[in-house]
Structure formats: C-alpha cells, structure tokens
Design an enzyme around this catalytic site. Structure first.
Site, PDB file in Angstrom:
ATOM      1  N   SER A  29      -1.058 -10.468  -0.896  1.00 27.21           N
ATOM      2  CA  SER A  29      -2.236 -11.007  -1.549  1.00 27.21           C
ATOM      3  C   SER A  29      -2.294 -10.726  -3.052  1.00 27.21           C
ATOM      4  CB  SER A  29      -3.486 -10.422  -0.891  1.00 27.21           C
ATOM      5  OG  SER A  29      -3.587  -9.036  -1.161  1.00 27.21           O
ATOM      6  N   LYS A  62      -5.828  -6.627 -10.463  1.00 23.55           N
ATOM      7  CA  LYS A  62      -6.220  -7.527  -9.376  1.00 23.55           C
ATOM      8  C   LYS A  62      -7.742  -7.575  -9.316  1.00 23.55           C
ATOM      9  CE  LYS A  62      -5.113  -7.989  -4.392  1.00 23.55           C
ATOM     10  NZ  LYS A  62      -4.382  -7.355  -3.276  1.00 23.55           N
ATOM     11  N   SER A  68       0.934  -6.353   0.526  1.00 24.02           N
ATOM     12  CA  SER A  68       0.351  -7.185  -0.531  1.00 24.02           C
ATOM     13  C   SER A  68       0.774  -6.852  -1.958  1.00 24.02           C
ATOM     14  CB  SER A  68      -1.176  -7.147  -0.453  1.00 24.02           C
ATOM     15  OG  SER A  68      -1.622  -7.986   0.578  1.00 24.02           O
TER      16      SER A  68
END
Lengths: 485, 95
Positions: free
Chosen positions: A153, A78, A177
């Site tokens: 997310s 990420k 997330s």
C-alpha cells in the site's frame, strides 16, 4: 547529476560542507514534484509553502553548527501519519476535511532534527491493497513503466523515491506494504521488527502487524532513517525499550561467517522465472562475497496468507469502527437517526476493498465464528512464528523473493481480490512472525521491470540485514539505475 | 456456500455499514471465495498451540498517574462535523 539524483547521505555532506543549502535542495525537489506529479500521482498533499519555511529554519540551524543527521533534508510521508496542521487522508474519502491536530511520533522525531516535510504520499485506502489502486485519490503509476502499478500500500512512498521527488520517504508495512512497492520500484524499503518504531499517531489498520519504516535510494540512507525513527515511545506501549545499535556503523561490508538461509517453500510454482533467476543470482553473489548459503524450511508458509487475512481484517474491523461521522471527517447528512448516520457515513466514505475487509473481519469475530476463524488464525500464527525462530537457530538471515512477479499492469487484478492477496505471499509471514525484513534492488525482468530481493532478519536484528544488504549493494549496481521520468 | 446473502446482510448491520443490493451480491460471492480459501487452516492440527496476539513478548506498561498536557476542548472539536457547547453534536438519541 542534479540535486534530486543525490542520496540522503550525499545531500547531508553537501549541506555540511556548505556546498548546498536546504532551501536550494527543497526548491529542487518542489520543482521536480511539480513536473512529475501530474504523471505519477504520488502526492496527495505537497507542502509548497511550509517546506520552504522549514528549509530556511534548517539553514539557520546548520549555520549555527547545530545540524542533526536529517536537518534540511526533504522527506515525504505516507498520508497515514498524523502531521500537525496538514490534512491526513489515509487515502480515504471518510477523512475528508480532517486536519491532524498533532504529530505522529515518527513525524515529531524527524521534525526535531529539522528535516523538511515536503508532502504527504498517496496510498491504498487505509493501507489495504497491493497496487495503490484502492486510493480515493486515484492510482499511482510506476515510474519505470507508467502502465504498471507501483505496488502497495505504500505505492506513493516507493514511486516518489524511484522518481526522485524526495530525499527519503516514510511508509508503513502490515503485510508487505513497504517491501513489495520498494521491489516494484527498485528502491530500498525496510520493515523494522514489530515494536522497534512507535506507531503513535499512525492511523491503525491491523495493530498487531502494523510497523513504520523507511523507503530510500540506498542502504546507507535506510540506516540513517531507521536511526532517526527507532526507539521506545511512552505513547505506544507496544514499542519496545531495547538498545538501538549504531546502524551506520553496522555497514562494515564484512560477511565472513554469515549464514544465509534459502527457505525451500518460497521457491515454488507461481514464482516468475525472471524473479527466480534474479534471486538465484543474488544468492550466488553472496556466495562470492564469502557468505554460506544454506537451505532451510519454513513449513507453514502456505498457510500465511489465509492466516493474515483473518487476523488483519478482524483487527481492521475493530480499528475502523471509529469512523462514524461523529468526531472527525465525513458525515452523511440525510440520515434518519444516529445508527442510520453511522451506516450512511461509512457507506459513503469507505471504498470497496475497505468495505470488503471490514465485512470479512466482522464476520470472523462474530458470535459463533470467533473460534473457527480468529482464534484458529492466531494459533496458526504461532506455528508460523516458530518456523522463523527455528530457522534463525541455524542461519543469520533469510534470502527470498519479495513478490512472486514483477509489477503487474494497472487494472490487471482489481476484479480478483484473492489473486491480489496472493501477491503478498512472501512478505506476509514476516509480519505474522513480527520480525524485520528489507527489500533491495537485485535486477530487472526481460520487460525491464524492477525485481527486489528480501532479506529477513532475527527479531530486533535490523543491523545484520542492513550490513548484508549493504555488502550486496557494494558488489552490484542495480540501485544506481534510475527510472527515466 | 460458506456464507449466504442473508448472513452478509446481517454482518453489514453488525459492521454499521449500509450496502446496496449490488454490493450485497458481489460481497456474497467474494466473501464466499475468501472463506473457501481460508478453510485450509482447518486442516492444520493446532491442538495445544497457544494463540499469538502479539509477535513480540509484551509486558504491562505502567506509568505514574500524573496530569500531562492534552487537547483543549477547541482542539478536540476542531475536526467535528457538528459541535456545540464543548461537545460533539449528533441527532437526538433518546426521544
């Protein structure tokens, strides 16, 4: 079966037997990223050149007989992890031009094993969002249905694994997330206990809730990744110095005597019928496997979302004060004075959701409101945490939905922040309690969208939820279905 | 109304965040709805409850005060929008 269809464990075995090389594996993933990324938008940065060089170095290490568990395996991170020499955007324009001068501890740990960093993944800006639509780099599409969100997310992390663009991915989970996008994309996602994994070098959103975790194809891969990243780090004083079990060894398949709790407050109005059926089916599977299913209560569940949006935004407003245009990233040039430069830089650099949360958090911490909002939320957090500790006195793990519905359509909830927040109702309490939980595939809706089941474990007992998840995986075939992309 | 447009404007100054008129309008409505939602916490009796700052019990993390490698000035300034003489350069603060 192509290289990209293999699990982390299968690729490891191929490398160890010299049937595959790290260069060959890395090239296969780079090729797949090149063809699928224009559709999915999962990657913000693809490491075309450095990845192949890293793969060559990994092959030399394997040839020398010095392979570590992740040596030569392409892993995507990420874009919230500082990764030396690479841009780290956190999905935001405000970090425009920023090149990480150092590695986050988790990146350093997988690099020490000579894993191949294949790229940096799209995400909601500053990890704030449940759909990945808040990224300055555009929305990510769900590999199972391109008109739908992948969740957020860590939407890029989950979609990347579902689309077989990397062998494993790293994400972060502040209110769900990792778990919610994993459920929406039919992959495995784990949020470890707060303190299990170092947060050093991970761009902070809400520091008392943020935790790093893996997103993988199956449970064995998840155990392999957790083993690589878990452990105390002197650079993160909130990381806990406690023994780390052998997670692979915990995958015994034995559920005899295991007590699984179903929290009654999680099966309420608003829970989609397809999701309810899939979760009930998962509970039935566990009963067949010899586990005992018990109804339990987490009485303060209904307060969790409100509690979270006060604590998380308050911490975010403080953490994001550092983006002021002075030391890195964007700077507004036409400002009249220093204060104006701060205000214009932040206005130009942050997206709508980040502004909304900074404003809410600033308000909750402001003079006259602190006791009514922030302090009150911290007290409610205590009650929520106590709910879990009381439940865990009776059961070993909790089984719940991950999200109230399958993935929703792109654009469906962007104009209603509160509705978007409520989609995290089953994941948020775990972060507030600080304990561990994972999402694993357990079915599909009538529309063909993935459904995930959540297993919540006792603090620092990731081994039990991994064992429980692995037994389910052995008894079902959901994780073997792949998105046609 | 839980929050007025004037209060939102005040908070934006505290947050060092310039907002357009449109943003002030929409944020006033959105923050009002969210604050209305979180109002439910007030119905919960929390007298005598100790607030949780961290979910995992924490102890002070002490270490020996020894010099360790750190960034060179060049590394520290490598991302600076503007730098001069081993320092970040900004607009004049004191006239």
């Amino acid at each position: 079966m192509t290289i990209c269809d293999l699990t982390l464990a299968e690729l490891r075995s191929g490398l160890d037997k010299r049937e595959l090389s790290a260069v060959e594996i890395t090239q296969a993933y780079l090729d797949r990223i090149a063809t699928t990324n224009p559709v999915l938008n999962t990657f913000i940065t693809v490491c075309d050149e450095t990845a192949l060089a890293e793969a060559q170095a990994a092959d030399r290490r394997i040839a020398a007989g010095e392979a570590a568990p992740l040596t030569g395996l392409p892993i995507a991170a990420k874009d919230i992890f500082n990764t030396a020499g690479l841009p780290t955007t956190c999905g935001s324009r405000i970090l425009d031009g920023y090149i990480s001068p150092y590695d986050a501890t988790v990146i350093a740990r997988i690099k020490a094993q000579q894993a191949v960093i294949i790229g940096k993944l799209n995400m909601d800006e500053f990890a704030m969002g449940s759909s990945n639509e808040n990224s300055a780099f555009g929305a990510v599409r769900n590999p199972w249905k391109l008109t739908h969100v992948p969740g957020g997310s860590s939407g890029g992390s989950a979609a990347c694994i579902a689309a077989r663009q990397a062998a494993a991915a790293l994400g972060t989970d502040t209110g769900g997330s990792i778990r919610q996008p994993a459920a929406h994309c039919s992959v495995v996602g784990l949020k470890p206990t707060y303190g299990r994994v170092s947060r050093y070098g991970v761009i902070a959103y809400a520091s008392s809730l943020d935790q790093v975790g893996p997103v993988t194809r199956d449970v064995r891969d998840c155990a392999l990744m957790l083993q690589a990243i878990a452990g105390h780090d002197s650079a993160d004083s909130t990381s806990v110095n406690t023994a780390i079990p052998d997670y692979q060894a915990s995958l015994s398949g034995d559920l005899k005597g295991l007590r699984i709790g179903l929290p009654q407050e999680y099966f309420i109005a608003g829970l989609d019928e397809d999701v309810r059926k899939a979760i009930e089916q998962a509970a039935a599977t566990y009963r067949d496997l010899g586990a005992e299913i018990v109804e339990v209560s987490l009485p303060h569940t209904a307060y969790a979302v409100a509690c979270y949006y006060l604590i998380a935004t308050a911490e975010a407003s403080s953490n994001l004060a550092r983006y002021d245009g002075v030391r890195f990233g964007l700077r507004a040039d036409r400002a009249e004075n220093l204060i104006d430069m701060y205000m214009q830089t932040r206005a130009a650099g942050f997206g709508a959701e980040v502004k909304r949360r900074i404003m809410l958090g600033t308000y909750a911490l402001s003079s006259g409101y602190y006791d009514a909002y922030y302090l009150k939320a911290q007290k409610v957090r205590t009650l929520i945490r106590q709910d879990f500790l009381e439940a865990f006195a009776k059961v070993d793990t909790l089984l719940t939905p991950v999200a109230p519905t399958p993935a929703f359509a792109l654009g469906e909830k962007v104009n209603d922040p509160l509705q978007m927040y409520l989609s995290d109702i089953y994941t948020i309490p775990v972060n507030l309690a600080g304990t561990c939980a994972m999402s694993l595939p357990c079915g599909f809706s009538t529309e063909g969208l993935p459904i995930g089941v959540q297993l919540i474990g006792k603090p620092f007992d990731e081994a039990t939820i991994l064992r429980t998840a692995h037994a389910f995986e052995q008894a079902t075939a959901w994780h073997k279905r792949t998105a046609e992309i | 109304m839980k929050i007025t447009r004037a209060e939102v404007e005040h908070v934006s100054r505290l947050a060092r965040l310039a907002l357009s008129n449109d943003e002030l309008d929409s944020l006033t409505g959105e923050m009002d709805a969210i604050l209305d939602y979180v109002e439910q916490l007030k119905g919960l009796d929390t007298d005598g409850i100790v607030p949780t700052a961290h979910a995992v019990p924490m102890e002070n993390a002490f270490r020996d005060d020894v010099v360790r490698p750190s960034f060179t000035p060049e590394q520290a300034l490598s991302n600076a929008p503007d730098a001069a003489d081993s320092a970040f350069r900004v607009r004049r603060v004191i006239e």
